[in-house]
Every structure is written in C-alpha cells, then in structure tokens.
Design an enzyme around this catalytic site. Structure first.
Site, short mmCIF file in Angstrom:
data_model
loop_
_atom_site.label_atom_id
_atom_site.label_comp_id
_atom_site.label_asym_id
_atom_site.label_seq_id
_atom_site.Cartn_x
_atom_site.Cartn_y
_atom_site.Cartn_z
N TYR A 65 -86.85 27.89 59.07
CA TYR A 65 -87.33 26.51 59.24
C TYR A 65 -88.18 26.00 58.09
CZ TYR A 65 -85.03 26.44 63.65
OH TYR A 65 -84.05 26.44 64.61
N LYS A 87 -81.53 40.68 65.57
CA LYS A 87 -80.20 41.05 65.07
C LYS A 87 -80.39 42.21 64.08
CE LYS A 87 -75.74 40.34 64.89
NZ LYS A 87 -74.86 40.75 65.99
N ASP A 123 -76.71 38.10 70.05
CA ASP A 123 -75.40 37.70 70.59
C ASP A 123 -75.21 38.25 72.01
OD1 ASP A 123 -75.52 40.15 69.28
OD2 ASP A 123 -73.50 40.08 68.48
N ASP A 183 -84.73 28.91 69.20
CA ASP A 183 -84.26 27.53 69.28
C ASP A 183 -82.91 27.49 70.01
OD1 ASP A 183 -84.21 24.83 68.88
OD2 ASP A 183 -83.80 24.90 66.73
N ASP A 224 -82.02 26.32 74.22
CA ASP A 224 -81.07 25.25 74.58
C ASP A 224 -80.00 25.81 75.53
OD1 ASP A 224 -82.38 23.41 72.92
OD2 ASP A 224 -80.50 22.53 72.24
#
Ligand code: ATP
Length: 339
Positions: free
Chosen positions: A122, A168, A204, A228, A232
């Site tokens: 970001y 990850k 994932d 983020d 959602d």
C-alpha cells in the site's frame, strides 16, 4: 466532552454518515461533532486533497468518523484515508464480520479480521525498468510484532479463543515466513497464559475455508493486502459490503469507517445500506466508553433485520437509506423508553 472529527468524503459517504449522525443524535450522548471536508470535490476546487487544518483537526480529535472516498486515477491525488493511516500511524485495521440474519448470510460467520494497515503493497512505490514494473512490498519486524501483539491482546479482551495467521510463506519465504515465525513466537505465551489457540493457513486455502468451513475461524491476523481481500470476501458471505464495519487503531488516534468504498454506482440514489457505517460508529462508541449504547445499536439492528419489511435494497428489501435509518431510530427510541 469527547470531540469527534467527522469526515463524510465522497460518493455514498455523506449519505451513510448522515445516517450515523442521526442515530448517534437520539442516543443523547455528551459528544461534540465537527465536520471536515476532504475528497474529490475539495481537490477539484482547491487542488488540496487534505489541508493541514483537517489533518490537525483529525489528529487532535478523540476519534474520527470517516465515510468513503473516490480515488481518481490522477497521480497528483493522494488518498486522504491513506494519508491519515500513515500520518497517524493507524497500524491496526479491525474488521469484525458477523451475520445479522441467517436469511441473507451464506455462512454463519462471526469473526474478526485484524489487518496490518501501514505496510505491504500500500506504499504503492513502483518503478519501471525496461519492460518491467517493480512494486515495493515492505514488511518490517516492528510492524509484524505490533500487529500480532495487537491481535492476541484483542482476543484476550474480547473473549476470543483462537487466532489464525494468514500468509503465503510457501512462496514469500523471507517476508511471510518471518511474519508466521513471529506469530508463533508471540502465540506461545498467549496459549500458555490465556488459553488462546493459534494456527496458520496459506491465504488461498484460507479464502476457500472461509466459505466451506467458516467454523475453522475465530480471529484472523494478516498482512495488508490479504486482509483487504479476505475482509471483502467475508463481507460477501454475510450479505455484502453494506454490513462490514471497521476501526483503524493507532497509539493515539482512532478512525472508524465502513469497509466499503464510495460505491459510485449507487451514490446519490438514496439506496446505500448505512449498516456498515452505523456499526463502525458503534465501534467508536465502544472505544469512547459508551459500550451500553453501542450494544443497544447492535441489538436493535439484529431486531429490525428480523423483519423483511425493514430490509435494505442490497439484500433484496425495499428500504432506502433514510427509511431504514428512521425505522432503526424509532426502534432505538422504543427500547430507550422502556428501559
Ligand atoms: P473502492 O475502490 O473505494 O473500494 P469500489 O467501487 O471498488 O470502491 P465499493 O465502493 O466498496 O467498491 O463497492 C463495491 C460494490 O458494493 C458496488 O457494487 C457497490 O454498489 C456495493 N456497495 C458498497 N457499499 C454499499 C452499501 N453501503 N450499500 C449497498 N451496496 C454497497
């Protein structure tokens, strides 16, 4: 008296923040509200995306109640929300996701996602070399430790039983492996003293388990981009972005905002669901020591969603922003009168 800096922003922001203020008003709280204007209209008018006066007002407030922003593609524009997150070191983004009514939830989620809010991708630092674009992703030990400590302390204070680290590390073997190692380093003590379980998932796999096995999760702590996206996804499982509140927490500053963006497709139509913003305002009330009023709002939301007549447009109902808010207020007033 606590002073709240109110920043409605763009798009549906002013509509859902007006709804919040109407709800807060009937609670008869001893709070002072001060509105500040930032966003795309202000940028077009003055060329400034955030004046030093607004930054000072936000910095010196007891809390910031924030709406939503449209981010134009103009490279001269820096998102005022990102500026606030950086300048005020709002390092922990707290995103509770809870199903308010099983009829519009795909899964019965009740989780809290803690997202690192200051690093990762970001910073948006990108450079071009030949045919490549290289994007910087910064992950520091300090920020990892701070967000992991925050997550476990939040778990203790809010009676949560498990924290899952999402990463990850099978691909990003330096940065994400460091995050995972630090997580288990901190987690050992919390498991011993507070009986909080810890485990970890690749991002994932976590995305799949959220849908198939939501009971696997209680709290999640994760890095900026993963947080983020997962929040959602989680919001989608409980009715959509209209139901997802958040708090941005720093050492000295606290900003409360709905997870959703400015929703330009529905802005100005009077149909935005104000629930996410109202739940964010409830988190603000918790923070300011008005926990009983925050609980009153949350309980009343559950009660009014139990009747389909009160449903908002995003979950297939007929209530627009104002209609829904006035029904909520009426029910809060009824409850207050019977106390
Ligand atoms: P951003 O880049 O700021 O996240 P976006 O357009 O990608 O913006 P949102 O503005 O969050 O994302 O909107 C995504 C979708 O969710 C849109 O279809 C929007 O209409 C819907 N949505 C967002 N907020 C609400 C809300 N409060 N009520 C109803 N629908 C909403």
């Amino acid at each position: 008296m606590p002073r709240i800096c109110v920043i409605p922003g763009d798009g549906v922001g002013p509509e859902v923040i007006d709804a919040c203020l109407d709800v807060l008003f009937v609670l008869d709280l001893n709070i002072q509200f001060e509105k500040d204007i930032v966003g795309i209209q202000e940028f077009k008018k003055s060329g400034s995306y955030m004046t030093t006066e607004t930054l000072d007002s936000a910095q010196n407030a007891d809390a910031i109640l924030f709406g939503t922003l449209t981010t134009p593609s103009d490279p001269a524009y820096v998102s005022p929300l990102l500026l606030l997150r950086w300048n005020l070191e709002l390092y922990a983004n707290v995103r509770p996701v809870k199903c308010l009514n099983p009829e519009f939830c795909m899964v019965p989620l009740d989780i809290v996602i803690i997202r690192e809010n200051t690093e990762g991708l970001y910073g948006a630092v990108e450079r071009e070399i030949d045919d490549k674009i290289i994007t910087e992703r910064v992950i520091s030990q300090k920020a990892c430790k701070r967000i992991i400590d925050f997550a476990f302390n939040y778990a203790v204070e809010n009676n949560r039983k498990q924290v899952s680290c999402i990463h990850k590390a099978n691909v990003l073997r330096a940065s994400d492996e460091m995050f995972r190692n630090m997580f288990y380093g901190v987690g050992v003590n919390f498991a011993f003293y507070n009986k909080i379980r810890s485990n970890d998932y690749y991002v994932d796999a976590a995305a799949m388990h959220l849908v198939l096995n939501p009971e696997n999760f209680d709290m999640i702590v994760t890095l900026n981009l993963y947080g983020d996206i997962l929040s959602d996804e989680a919001a989608g499982l409980v009715g959509g972005l209209g139901f997802a509140p958040s708090a941005n927490i720093g050492e000295n500053n606290f900003l409360f905002e709905p997870v959703h963006g400015s929703a330009p497709d529905i802005a100005g139509k009077g149909i935005a669901n104000p629930t996410a913003a109202i739940l964010s305002a409830s988190m603000m009330l918790d923070h300011l020591g008005f926990g009983d009023k925050a609980d009153l709002i949350r309980e009343t939301l559950v009660d009014i969603y139990a009747d389909k007549e009160n449903w908002t447009v995003d979950v297939g109902g007929k209530c627009g922003t104002k209609e829904f808010t006035s029904r909520l207020i009426k029910e809060i007033e009824n409850k207050q009168a019977s106390l």
